[in-house]
Write a protein that holds these residues in place. Structure first.
Motif, PDB file in Angstrom:
ATOM      1  N   LYS A  50       0.849  -1.194   0.000  1.00  0.00           N
ATOM      2  CA  LYS A  50       0.000   0.000   0.000  1.00  0.00           C
ATOM      3  C   LYS A  50       0.884   1.244   0.000  1.00  0.00           C
ATOM      4  N   GLN A  51       0.538   2.198  -0.848  1.00  0.00           N
ATOM      5  CA  GLN A  51       1.282   3.454  -0.960  1.00  0.00           C
ATOM      6  C   GLN A  51       2.792   3.198  -1.017  1.00  0.00           C
ATOM      7  N   PRO A  52       3.228   2.517  -2.062  1.00  0.00           N
ATOM      8  CA  PRO A  52       4.622   2.056  -2.126  1.00  0.00           C
ATOM      9  C   PRO A  52       5.676   3.154  -2.110  1.00  0.00           C
ATOM     10  N   PHE A  53       5.344   4.344  -2.592  1.00  0.00           N
ATOM     11  CA  PHE A  53       6.373   5.375  -2.729  1.00  0.00           C
ATOM     12  C   PHE A  53       6.204   6.525  -1.736  1.00  0.00           C
ATOM     13  N   SER A  54       5.341   6.331  -0.735  1.00  0.00           N
ATOM     14  CA  SER A  54       5.218   7.345   0.307  1.00  0.00           C
ATOM     15  C   SER A  54       6.360   7.175   1.315  1.00  0.00           C
ATOM     16  N   VAL A  55       6.974   8.282   1.692  1.00  0.00           N
ATOM     17  CA  VAL A  55       8.136   8.232   2.584  1.00  0.00           C
ATOM     18  C   VAL A  55       7.709   8.316   4.043  1.00  0.00           C
ATOM     19  N   GLY A  56       7.013   9.381   4.408  1.00  0.00           N
ATOM     20  CA  GLY A  56       6.558   9.538   5.785  1.00  0.00           C
ATOM     21  C   GLY A  56       7.725   9.769   6.745  1.00  0.00           C
ATOM     22  N   ASN A  57       7.450   9.627   8.015  1.00  0.00           N
ATOM     23  CA  ASN A  57       8.488   9.781   9.036  1.00  0.00           C
ATOM     24  C   ASN A  57       9.229   8.454   9.230  1.00  0.00           C
ATOM     25  N   VAL A  58      10.540   8.496   9.152  1.00  0.00           N
ATOM     26  CA  VAL A  58      11.357   7.294   9.285  1.00  0.00           C
ATOM     27  C   VAL A  58      12.177   7.375  10.573  1.00  0.00           C
ATOM     28  N   ASN A  59      11.982   6.386  11.434  1.00  0.00           N
ATOM     29  CA  ASN A  59      12.785   6.277  12.653  1.00  0.00           C
ATOM     30  C   ASN A  59      13.946   5.332  12.353  1.00  0.00           C
ATOM     31  N   PHE A  60      15.115   5.886  12.080  1.00  0.00           N
ATOM     32  CA  PHE A  60      16.244   5.084  11.617  1.00  0.00           C
ATOM     33  C   PHE A  60      16.769   4.139  12.691  1.00  0.00           C
ATOM     34  N   ILE A  61      16.681   4.550  13.947  1.00  0.00           N
ATOM     35  CA  ILE A  61      17.140   3.681  15.030  1.00  0.00           C
ATOM     36  C   ILE A  61      16.233   2.459  15.133  1.00  0.00           C
ATOM     37  N   ARG A  62      14.928   2.687  15.113  1.00  0.00           N
ATOM     38  CA  ARG A  62      13.964   1.578  15.164  1.00  0.00           C
ATOM     39  C   ARG A  62      14.128   0.682  13.943  1.00  0.00           C
ATOM     40  N   LEU A  63      14.331   1.304  12.768  1.00  0.00           N
ATOM     41  CA  LEU A  63      14.507   0.549  11.527  1.00  0.00           C
ATOM     42  C   LEU A  63      15.741  -0.338  11.607  1.00  0.00           C
ATOM     43  N   PHE A  64      16.812   0.190  12.187  1.00  0.00           N
ATOM     44  CA  PHE A  64      18.046  -0.582  12.317  1.00  0.00           C
ATOM     45  C   PHE A  64      17.824  -1.831  13.170  1.00  0.00           C
ATOM     46  N   PHE A  65      17.153  -1.673  14.296  1.00  0.00           N
ATOM     47  CA  PHE A  65      16.946  -2.814  15.180  1.00  0.00           C
ATOM     48  C   PHE A  65      15.967  -3.836  14.586  1.00  0.00           C
ATOM     49  N   LEU A  66      14.995  -3.362  13.825  1.00  0.00           N
ATOM     50  CA  LEU A  66      14.074  -4.286  13.160  1.00  0.00           C
ATOM     51  C   LEU A  66      14.804  -5.121  12.108  1.00  0.00           C
ATOM     52  N   ASN A  67      15.755  -4.499  11.439  1.00  0.00           N
ATOM     53  CA  ASN A  67      16.514  -5.198  10.393  1.00  0.00           C
ATOM     54  C   ASN A  67      17.771  -5.871  10.921  1.00  0.00           C
ATOM     55  N   PHE A  68      18.051  -5.706  12.203  1.00  0.00           N
ATOM     56  CA  PHE A  68      19.305  -6.192  12.776  1.00  0.00           C
ATOM     57  C   PHE A  68      19.556  -7.685  12.551  1.00  0.00           C
ATOM     58  N   PRO A  69      18.546  -8.579  12.702  1.00  0.00           N
ATOM     59  CA  PRO A  69      18.811 -10.004  12.440  1.00  0.00           C
ATOM     60  C   PRO A  69      19.317 -10.270  11.023  1.00  0.00           C
ATOM     61  N   ILE A  70      18.824  -9.499  10.049  1.00  0.00           N
ATOM     62  CA  ILE A  70      19.279  -9.651   8.668  1.00  0.00           C
ATOM     63  C   ILE A  70      20.732  -9.196   8.543  1.00  0.00           C
ATOM     64  N   TYR A  71      21.042  -8.033   9.134  1.00  0.00           N
ATOM     65  CA  TYR A  71      22.422  -7.539   9.107  1.00  0.00           C
ATOM     66  C   TYR A  71      23.371  -8.523   9.797  1.00  0.00           C
ATOM     67  N   LEU A  72      22.908  -9.072  10.916  1.00  0.00           N
ATOM     68  CA  LEU A  72      23.747  -9.983  11.691  1.00  0.00           C
ATOM     69  C   LEU A  72      24.059 -11.244  10.907  1.00  0.00           C
ATOM     70  N   PHE A  73      23.062 -11.792  10.224  1.00  0.00           N
ATOM     71  CA  PHE A  73      23.288 -13.000   9.423  1.00  0.00           C
ATOM     72  C   PHE A  73      24.294 -12.729   8.304  1.00  0.00           C
ATOM     73  N   ALA A  74      24.127 -11.601   7.606  1.00  0.00           N
ATOM     74  CA  ALA A  74      25.050 -11.251   6.523  1.00  0.00           C
ATOM     75  C   ALA A  74      26.466 -11.052   7.054  1.00  0.00           C
ATOM     76  N   ALA A  75      26.591 -10.408   8.206  1.00  0.00           N
ATOM     77  CA  ALA A  75      27.905 -10.187   8.813  1.00  0.00           C
ATOM     78  C   ALA A  75      28.537 -11.516   9.223  1.00  0.00           C
TER      79      ALA A  75
END
Length: 231
Positions: free
Chosen positions: A105-130
């Protein structure tokens, strides 16, 4: 149309199981007949199952991703062409990123981005790649730059899949997310086996997780379009 799509699905599952059987028994010569058929059969299933997507960007992106995946499958059967196979799969992941962005839904809407929260949500993916890179870094040699580039792109593919949470229906999100996770695992096993230490079960594990990944991603995208059509 539905009956035709089911036939393609059964053929996809049959050839996939046949290829895994050949892999487990070391019948590499027979895999020249089975492996190149897997993705075209999945693509046929997708095309016949999603006539409502004809002409849309999402269908073109998934089709392109599957075509690049087929090229990668074929090229990786020849060890000397590994770098080209890697490049083909890199393009496949870029196409999947486009598809994942469009299938929400609304694929190109940016809105407010919480980069710290985003980092922790994606952290398992980063950790596996690392984790994978930590073990293979000593064996990649002159392939360091393309391997790092590939790692970055597949991480972007997985994080884009995760970012679809609450932006599509539950079925679509989880199928695509699990598909992306299986893709990470499949490529991680392949990398560890090739650049760190070979182990006999690698071939079956790579193909098994890869086939599940491709199927779940395709089904997840279809689930998004089916829900959109219904509602």
């Amino acid at each position: 149309m539905k009956r035709k799509s089911i036939i393609w699905l059964y053929l996809f599952l049959f050839v996939s199981l046949l290829d895994i059987f050949f892999t487990s028994n070391g019948e590499n010569s027979l895999r020249f007949y089975s492996k190149p058929l897997i993705i075209p059969l999945l693509w046929a299933y997708f095309i016949f199952s999603s006539p409502e997507l004809k002409g849309q960007l999402i269908r073109k992106a998934i089709s392109a991703a599957l075509i690049f995946s087929w090229m990668g499958d074929t090229l990786l059967m020849f060890p000397r062409l590994f770098i080209y196979g890697l490049g083909a799969f890199l393009m496949a992941h870029i196409c999947y990123i486009v598809a994942f962005k469009v299938a929400q839904k609304q694929p190109f809407s940016v809105g407010n981005v919480n980069f710290i929260r985003l980092f922790f949500l994606n952290f398992p993916i980063y950790l596996f790649a690392a984790f994978v890179y930590f073990y293979i870094r000593g064996g990649i040699g002159e392939l360091k730059i393309p391997v790092i580039a590939y790692l970055i792109v597949i991480v972007m593919m997985a994080t884009t899949a995760r970012e679809r949470f609450n932006k599509t229906n539950t079925s679509s999100f989880w199928q695509v997310m699990l598909g992306a996770a299986f893709f990470l695992v499949s490529d991680g096993i392949l990398a560890l086996n090739k650049f760190y230490q070979e182990f006999p079960e690698a071939g079956v594990l790579v193909m098994g997780t890869y086939i599940i990944a491709q199927f779940l991603i395709v089904r997840g995208i279809m689930a998004h379009s089916e829900k959109e059509k219904a509602g």
